[in-house]
Design a protein around this motif. Structure first.
Motif: not given
Length: 547
Positions: A480-489, A525-532, A538-543
């Motif tokens: 969640a911290d990694f996604v919150a920092a802003g990264h592509d799929g 689906p491919q999880l990383g690309q889908f999360m992006a 929403f993704v951060v809260r859910r994780l």
């Protein structure tokens, strides 16, 4: 001699092929209205391959109208042709494609050899005949795509006497007709007569002409057997007399006959006609009918998922089906591409086609730089013909993102997410927002039809029940911290593996935890690309298992 059909539409200096065709037509200084024709035998389920001819003609018509010409676009239903084989699939007027087991296939088999318009409608609707039924589906296709085409029935042209002068001239010049045809068709002997009378007893078209009396306008015949592919259609043996309206010309004579009757100035056709039918038609027009053939243009066939489109084999996709997953303007754009290049229509990959169209729109409005001057000119010429009304305020949600939004059924939530991710501007007018969100339904249908990575139900409003251990929860918090920092799929996908390794968790179990939180499932689906593709908050809260 007429123009080379392989060269028409490919002249240099024009970014859009339709302008090059219009140049060739104008070079002949045609009378008004300029007549553009297509045609097809209504033998079965009309598919996007049949529609190719309509759309190629449409763009040429639009190019000519832009230059101030009056244009008549006609499409002949060659419905006087005989039914040569029973197709594997048929479609009712609601586009429900069915197998022969759902209609009276035996009745169709008993009508082999008869014109399509003399065969009962297999669905017993109000069309009146087999031929009229499938012509009506073609008409509906044109209406769905928003193309105004005048449909002309060959049967009616014969019944109304429009073909009679042409038929008489061909029969008067039967010796010359035989001489010309012999260069293109085997088994043209001294007894060959270029007319197929319709048997008054069994209604089949027969080749058993025994005498021609042009003074009386009569053709005497015996209803004989007819070879149709690898089968024989049995004649009834009836001896009778037909008028010049009670039958038809063979195809190679009928086609140039249509050119004369309708005053055709341009006709595109598939490459199957380019090698045999066009040269013979050109020859017959000039040397039997004494008319100038129209400007021709060859187009390549389409394939469907890499295989040939075929009504008889059942490998078809209808216009109605396509418009369930694409806006009409995107479908119209597909036909603006170079007609001499074979193209595959892939339902699986229509997202790529939509992305191409969206780019065309952005180039037209100056929102992205064109790759070169040709792309700019192409956009300037083609885009106004593709859309009903160019409006700069129009909004497009990326197709795959629309598929993501389709994972929730809540319209308000769809709009909220699209706005939050910047796909709907704050100042977008209501009509533009409504039109943009309409793409979601199509993308959702695409996902469900293909069963692709977007064919899942995102548990957006309620978090699924979970029971993770402390190691898993810690790993999810790190992700969640990694996604919150802003990264592509791709970066998120790689981090999922690294996070699992750092926390000594089985990679499959970590992916399953992500799918559980998003879909209440163990796969997706491919999880990383889908999360992006989802909104980051929403993704951060859910994780973090917060909502």
């Amino acid at each position: 001699m007429a123009e080379d059909p392989y060269e028409v539409g490919s002249a240099s200096g024009r970014a859009f092929w339709a302008d090059s065709v219009a140049d060739a037509i104008e070079a002949r200084d045609p009378d008004e209205p300029v007549v553009i024709k297509g045609g097809v035998s209504p033998s079965g389920v009309p598919h996007i391959g049949h529609f190719n001819e309509i759309m190629r003609g449409y763009y040429v018509a639009e190019a000519l109208r832009d230059r101030g010409h009056e244009v008549r676009q006609v499409f002949t239903a060659d419905d006087k042709d005989r039914l040569r084989a029973v197709p594997r699939q048929l479609a009712d007027l609601d586009w429900n494609v069915v197998g022969l087991g759902e209609v009276d296939a035996g009745a169709l088999g008993r009508n082999l050899g008869k014109p399509y318009t003399d065969i009962p409608d297999p669905f017993d609707c109000d069309c009146g005949s087999y031929g009229a039924h499938f012509t009506n589906l073609l008409k509906k296709s044109a209406e769905l795509v928003g193309v105004d085409v005048e449909f002309v029935s060959n049967t009616e042209l014969y019944e109304d006497g429009e073909f009679e002068p042409v038929t008489r001239r061909v029969l008067e010049r039967a010796d010359r007709a035989r001489e010309v045809l012999a260069d293109y068709q085997n088994k043209v002997d001294d007894d060959y007569v270029p007319f197929l009378p319709q048997c008054a007893d069994c209604a089949r078209l027969t080749e058993g002409v025994t005498d021609v009396d042009l003074e009386a306008g009569e053709v005497h015949y015996v209803c004989t057997d007819v070879e149709a592919g690898d089968q024989t259609i049995e004649g009834c043996g009836h001896e009778g007399v037909a008028t010049l309206r009670d039958g038809k010309l063979p195809w190679r004579f009928e086609w140039p006959g249509q050119w004369e009757i309708l005053g055709v100035d341009f006709e595109p056709f598939g490459k199957d006609h380019a090698e045999g039918s066009w040269p013979s038609g050109e020859d017959i027009a000039e040397n039997v009918l004494d008319i100038q053939p129209p400007v021709p243009m060859v187009y390549e066939w389409f394939t469907l998922e890499g295989e040939p489109l075929s009504s008889s084999s059942g490998n078809v996709v209808t216009v109605d089906e396509v418009l369930g997953i694409l806006e009409p303007e995107v479908f119209r754009y597909f036909f603006t591409k170079n007609p001499r290049k074979q193209r595959d229509f892939s339902v699986e990959n229509v997202d790529q086609l939509v992305d191409e169209f969206d780019r065309l729109e952005r180039v037209y409005y100056g929102e992205v730089e064109p790759r070169d001057e040709d792309e700019r000119e192409f956009a300037d010429r083609a885009y106004p013909m593709v859309v009903d009304e160019p409006r700069e305020e129009r909004v497009r949600i990326p197709y795959t993102f629309a598929a993501v939004l389709g994972m929730t059924e809540d319209p308000e939530l769809r709009e909220q997410i699209a706005r939050k991710e910047g796909h709907i501007p704050d100042d977008a007018p209501e009509w533009a927002v409504e039109a943009a969100l309409a793409r979601v339904e199509r993308a959702q249908h695409w996902a469900r039809r293909t069963g692709n990575e977007f064919d899942y139900e995102l548990k957006r409003t309620t978090m699924p029940d979970t029971d993770f251990g402390p190691e898993m929860e810690a790993a999810l918090d790190e992700l969640a911290d990694f996604v919150a920092a802003g990264h592509d799929g791709d970066e998120i996908q790689s981090e999922i593996y690294e996070t699992a390794k750092r926390n000594d968790i089985e990679i499959a179990d970590f992916f399953a935890a992500g799918y559980r939180l998003l879909f209440d499932d163990t796969e997706g689906p491919q999880l990383g690309q889908f999360m992006a593709k989802l909104d980051r908050e929403f993704v951060v809260r859910r994780l973090r298992r917060e909502a």
